[in-house]
Scaffold this active site. Structure first.
Site, short mmCIF file in Angstrom:
data_model
loop_
_atom_site.label_atom_id
_atom_site.label_comp_id
_atom_site.label_asym_id
_atom_site.label_seq_id
_atom_site.Cartn_x
_atom_site.Cartn_y
_atom_site.Cartn_z
N ARG A 239 0.83 -1.21 0.00
CA ARG A 239 0.00 0.00 0.00
C ARG A 239 0.87 1.27 0.00
NH1 ARG A 239 -2.38 -3.66 -0.98
NH2 ARG A 239 -4.32 -4.51 -0.15
N SER B 169 -11.42 -0.24 2.94
CA SER B 169 -10.55 -0.52 4.10
C SER B 169 -9.97 0.79 4.62
CB SER B 169 -9.42 -1.46 3.70
OG SER B 169 -9.94 -2.69 3.25
N GLU C 105 -5.18 4.00 6.12
CA GLU C 105 -4.91 3.87 4.69
C GLU C 105 -5.50 5.04 3.92
OE1 GLU C 105 -5.99 0.58 1.30
OE2 GLU C 105 -5.44 -0.19 3.24
#
Length: 337
Positions: free
Chosen positions: A162, A237, A333
């Site tokens: 990520r 998420s 995130e």
């Protein structure tokens, strides 16, 4: 150019925030013109894609550019490979479906991920055993300072979990205009070992899946446990899955026998959703904000009335409780503005 413009329809959380200036661009010329305007007035600049990975906690006192560059082109490489170039404003899932309709393989496990193509390399989006870096070739970018066009190859993007150069040393310096992917045309690599793909294919009665059937399985799984942002505000998420040392994992296993973890050399990746659920957050609601009842990793605008600050504060409480119980730091995130 719009002034005091509502960003509520432009973020998937559906929170209210206003941009001092707002402009939608459909060409490189328009984009360069908009950036020049921000330079001349010394305005902060925010580039908006699909609005699926952002949380506005306040108004934006600058220029918001909605990047709406569209177009897909192809170039045959050899008997089994094709280069597909997609402009930044293309919807990610629609782009995946475009490739599947052409029988181009490599992106099927990334079906139904929200957002646009242009933001996909920024955080090296991934799901079900696949990441952008697996098929990524290069991206064309605009240098925000010099207004010159540059190209970043796979190595230069420094992809991690990520993560990419665009979230680290190059953060805020470039605007991604187009992304090139190397996809297969005949001999596809089928990845079904991750998550619930295999069991979902069995439910569908499929033993030897095509890339289209893998995509269908992924879509079914995502729809079964993730809320549709068009129906209830969310950004998918909210947290990254944390990685801890093998030593720390073994120590936690002594205390929490059923702790989940996936070894990656010296490190062990822990599912953030499991940690959050163990702290009692799954399905929990505080005023307008909740952790989703089917997936604790997803924070939702439960009533549609939540402010960005409410959502941010809710996420802070989750971070604090996971830290207290497990000694693990969760990292958001989602980009916080």
């Amino acid at each position: 150019m719009n002034k005091n413009f509502s960003l509520k329809p432009y973020n998937t959380f559906g929170v209210e925030a206003y941009a001092k200036y707002f402009m939608e661009v459909t060409s490189l010329d328009q984009l360069q013109e908009a950036i020049h305007f921000s330079h001349s007035d010394h305005l902060p600049l925010l580039i908006l894609g699909g609005g699926s990975n952002i949380l506005f906690t306040k108004d934006f006192e600058g220029l918001v550019i909605k990047l709406n560059l569209k177009g897909i082109t192809e170039q045959i490489v050899d008997q089994n490979h094709v280069l597909v170039y997609a402009k930044a404003g293309e919807n990610w899932h629609e782009f995946v479906i475009y490739c599947l309709n052409k029988n181009y393989g490599g992106l099927e496990n990334l079906s139904l991920i929200p957002g646009n193509v242009g933001t996909s390399p920024m955080q090296n989006i991934g799901a079900y055993g696949t990441e952008i870096k697996d098929t990524f070739v290069s991206c064309t970018v605009l240098n925000k300072e010099s207004l010159e066009i540059e190209t970043f190859n796979l190595e230069q993007c420094k992809f991690g979990y990520r993560d990419s150069i665009f979230k680290q040393e190059a953060k805020g310096k470039y605007i991604i205009l187009e992304v090139a992917f190397r996809l297969t045309t005949t001999h596809h690599t089928i990845k079904t070992e991750y998550g619930a793909i295999q069991s979902e294919l069995e439910n569908l009665g499929i033993q030897h899946p095509t890339i289209q059937e893998v995509s269908k399985a992924v879509i079914n799984i995502r729809q079964s446990k993730l809320p549709n942002p068009k129906e209830i505000g969310n950004a998918g998420s909210f947290f990254k899955n944390p990685s801890i040392s093998l030593k720390q994992f073994e120590e936690l296993k002594q205390k929490f026998e059923n702790i989940q973890g996936y070894s990656n050399g010296e490190m062990v990746k822990i599912p953030a959703g499991w940690l959050i659920e163990q702290c009692g957050w799954k399905g929990k609601q505080i005023e307008n904000v909740a952790s989703h009842k089917l997936q604790a990793l997803v924070i939702i605008n439960a009533t549609g009335l939540a402010s960005g600050k409410e959502i941010f504060d809710f996420s802070t409480q989750i971070i604090d409780s996971v830290k207290e119980k497990f000694g693990i730091n969760l990292e958001r995130e989602v980009n916080i503005i």
